[in-house]
Design a protein around this motif. Structure first.
Motif, PDB file in Angstrom:
ATOM      1  N   ASN A  54     -20.853  35.544 -28.267  1.00 55.83           N
ATOM      2  CA  ASN A  54     -20.121  36.651 -28.875  1.00 55.83           C
ATOM      3  C   ASN A  54     -20.215  37.816 -27.892  1.00 55.83           C
ATOM      4  N   SER A 184     -27.085  31.569 -30.446  1.00 52.32           N
ATOM      5  CA  SER A 184     -27.758  32.376 -31.450  1.00 52.32           C
ATOM      6  C   SER A 184     -28.524  33.493 -30.761  1.00 52.32           C
ATOM      7  N   HIS A 192     -31.633  34.125 -35.144  1.00 49.77           N
ATOM      8  CA  HIS A 192     -30.606  34.565 -36.076  1.00 49.77           C
ATOM      9  C   HIS A 192     -29.306  33.839 -35.770  1.00 49.77           C
ATOM     10  N   VAL A 195     -22.977  35.341 -34.828  1.00 48.17           N
ATOM     11  CA  VAL A 195     -21.961  36.074 -35.567  1.00 48.17           C
ATOM     12  C   VAL A 195     -20.589  35.657 -35.053  1.00 48.17           C
ATOM     13  N   ARG A 197     -16.171  35.358 -36.498  1.00 49.23           N
ATOM     14  CA  ARG A 197     -15.214  35.794 -37.517  1.00 49.23           C
ATOM     15  C   ARG A 197     -14.333  34.653 -37.990  1.00 49.23           C
ATOM     16  N   ASP A 205     -16.247  40.724 -31.362  1.00 52.94           N
ATOM     17  CA  ASP A 205     -16.649  39.364 -31.740  1.00 52.94           C
ATOM     18  C   ASP A 205     -15.848  38.236 -31.103  1.00 52.94           C
TER      19      ASP A 205
END
Length: 222
Positions: A54, A184, A192, A195, A197, A205
């Motif tokens: 990302n 990640s 985590h 992210v 979309r 993003d």
């Protein structure tokens, strides 16, 4: 090889900085000469040259190139009034919406904040004035592109940029199994989930490998 040398350098960076992974493409004389990667994209899973990241606001140069190519096709002028095709309902009552142009959006001169607040979108300055960094400006021109052309910005990106350049690992969205290739993040020892979309953003993003983003950059350097 150049790739192996870059891998070795990046391995030291990962070790010394404790970032989970890093991927770099090196451009020289208008071409990509090496692509390197080191670290893990998730716990126990090494990052590879196919790992996508990302790239946050590095989405904006891609969106800008799409808008510029559409203007080059004659779809609109950079100084056209976006209000003729799109007005965000939040600012419909403010006459300054009639001053907004694609040029102002790309140059961060819409007069919008970076992101709208809980009460919606509102001007914090007059359009065309001093630059003020705004993701909302990029989202606004994306709405304009869709209203005017009937295709979303990501669809135009595929037609005008990704397809012609043969870029298969760069995308505004990811779903299903596509998501397993995304790196990640790791903070304070905890992993985590990446992210991404479900709906495209012109400002944030974008997902891409280092190599595909480098090929995009080379395409706009000439």
């Amino acid at each position: 090889s150049g790739d192996a040398d870059l891998d070795a350098t990046l391995s030291v960076i990962v070790r010394d900085t404790a970032v989970p992974s890093v991927s770099v493409a090196r451009i020289e004389d208008g071409r990509t000469v090496a692509v390197g990667v080191a670290g893990e994209r998730a716990a126990g899973q090494p990052a590879t040259r196919a790992t996508r990241y990302n790239v946050a606001s590095l989405t904006k140069p891609v969106a800008a190139e799409v808008v510029l190519r559409l203007a080059s096709e004659g779809r609109f002028s950079l100084d056209d009034r976006m209000a003729d095709a799109w007005v965000d309902p939040d600012i419909a009552g403010d006459p300054r919406h009639k001053l907004l142009t694609p040029r102002f959006a790309l140059a961060h001169q819409t007069g919008f904040p970076n992101w709208r607040g809980p009460s919606g979108l509102a001007f914090i300055a007059d359009p065309g004035g001093a630059p003020g960094y705004s993701g909302e400006g990029y989202e606004y021109v994306a709405h304009y592109v869709q209203a005017l052309t009937g295709a979303r910005l990501d669809q135009q990106a595929q037609r005008l940029v990704f397809g012609p350049l043969g870029l298969r690992a760069i995308a505004f969205t990811a779903t299903g199994t596509d998501a397993v290739d995304i790196a990640s993040s790791k903070r304070e020892g905890h992993w985590h989930a990446p992210v991404f979309r479900a709906r495209p953003s012109a400002a944030d993003d974008l997902l891409t490998t280092a190599e595909d983003y480098a090929r995009f950059l080379v395409s706009v350097m000439g």
